[in-house]
Write a protein that holds these residues in place. Structure first.
Motif, PDB file in Angstrom:
ATOM      1  N   GLU A  21     -11.146   4.889  -4.029  1.00 40.38           N
ATOM      2  CA  GLU A  21     -10.182   3.958  -3.441  1.00 40.38           C
ATOM      3  C   GLU A  21     -10.111   2.668  -4.256  1.00 40.38           C
ATOM      4  N   ARG A  22      -8.928   2.142  -4.399  1.00 36.33           N
ATOM      5  CA  ARG A  22      -8.712   0.884  -5.118  1.00 36.33           C
ATOM      6  C   ARG A  22      -9.244  -0.273  -4.274  1.00 36.33           C
ATOM      7  N   ASP A  68      -1.768  -0.579  -3.600  1.00 36.23           N
ATOM      8  CA  ASP A  68      -2.735   0.492  -3.332  1.00 36.23           C
ATOM      9  C   ASP A  68      -4.109  -0.042  -2.934  1.00 36.23           C
ATOM     10  N   CYS A  69      -4.258  -1.348  -2.864  1.00 36.98           N
ATOM     11  CA  CYS A  69      -5.560  -1.951  -2.547  1.00 36.98           C
ATOM     12  C   CYS A  69      -5.607  -2.362  -1.082  1.00 36.98           C
TER      13      CYS A  69
END
Length: 232
Positions: A21-22, A68-69
């Motif tokens: 995961e970012r 995406d974070c």
């Protein structure tokens, strides 16, 4: 209020349950332990960091935010040395807050105002040169129990070395099982130390370690993926 910061950067989480995961990472300088497998030796001394205010850290985080974070990870060093600082920075964001900690400062961890997920390292005697301080394990247990009581998503990570013995490892896992107030939702991540090339018969050993943990906890075995991808 200021804290010593090594770096603030965006990358993929390379360890544990959120692997791949970012995240935006805030790495603190300073640690209360001296593990012999540490892969961030430059963060052990608080003198190696740059003193920054919460406002300055928040500003740097905002520059790194991408669609995406979803998580800010406070890491180190040992981030729980700076609970008030973490609480102050976290107020500026709706992102999830992750703490990567050795768990030996339960009072500090308990005082952090917002925590969504905690990755807590369980230390083994082989992780240190010299005698193992039993208070380390006792404080890790205390931290786990208080986090579970507060319904914070917490999992344990255990780094195993080529020198780690099954017998001593089993003893730690058994004590962990006996000491956790509610272990039904606690997962253990076995993490073989990097680089993997230092291991001999790694597959056979990993199966043994997994079987030991599986008697008491849900278990996964995950190496450091960021090392394999050659990213920070």
């Amino acid at each position: 209020m200021k804290a010593p910061i090594i770096e603030i950067f965006s990358s993929f989480q390379g360890e544990g349950l959120l692997i791949g995961e970012r995240q935006i990472f805030v790495r603190f300088a300073g640690c209360n332990l001296n593990c012999n497998y540490c892969d961030t030796n430059d963060s052990k001394s608080e003198k190696s960091g740059t003193l920054m205010t919460p406002e300055e850290v928040s500003s740097e985080i905002k520059k790194l935010m991408t669609p995406d974070c979803k998580t800010i990870s406070f890491t180190g060093g040992e981030p729980s040395l700076y609970p008030e600082f973490i609480s102050e920075v976290s107020k500026d964001f709706k992102l999830k807050i992750m703490l990567e900690t050795n768990g030996t400062l339960p009072e500090n961890i308990d005082s952090i105002e917002k925590l969504d997920i905690v990755s807590l390292d369980i230390k083994l005697p082989e992780h240190f040169d010299g005698d193992f301080d039993s208070s380390i394990f006792l404080n890790e247990i205390k931290s786990l129990n208080l986090l579970i009581k507060k319904s914070i998503n917490v999992y344990c990570k255990v780094v195993i070395l080529p020198s780690t013995k099954i017998k001593s490892f089993k003893g730690v896992v058994e004590k962990l099982s006996e000491s956790i107030s509610n272990k039904s939702n606690l997962k253990i991540i076995i993490q073989p130390s990097s680089p993997l090339g230092e291991w001999k018969d790694i597959n056979f050993k990993l199966f043994e370690f997994s079987e030991v943990v599986g008697q008491y906890f849900d278990v996964s075995t995950i190496p450091q993926i960021h090392k394999i991808l050659d990213i920070e």
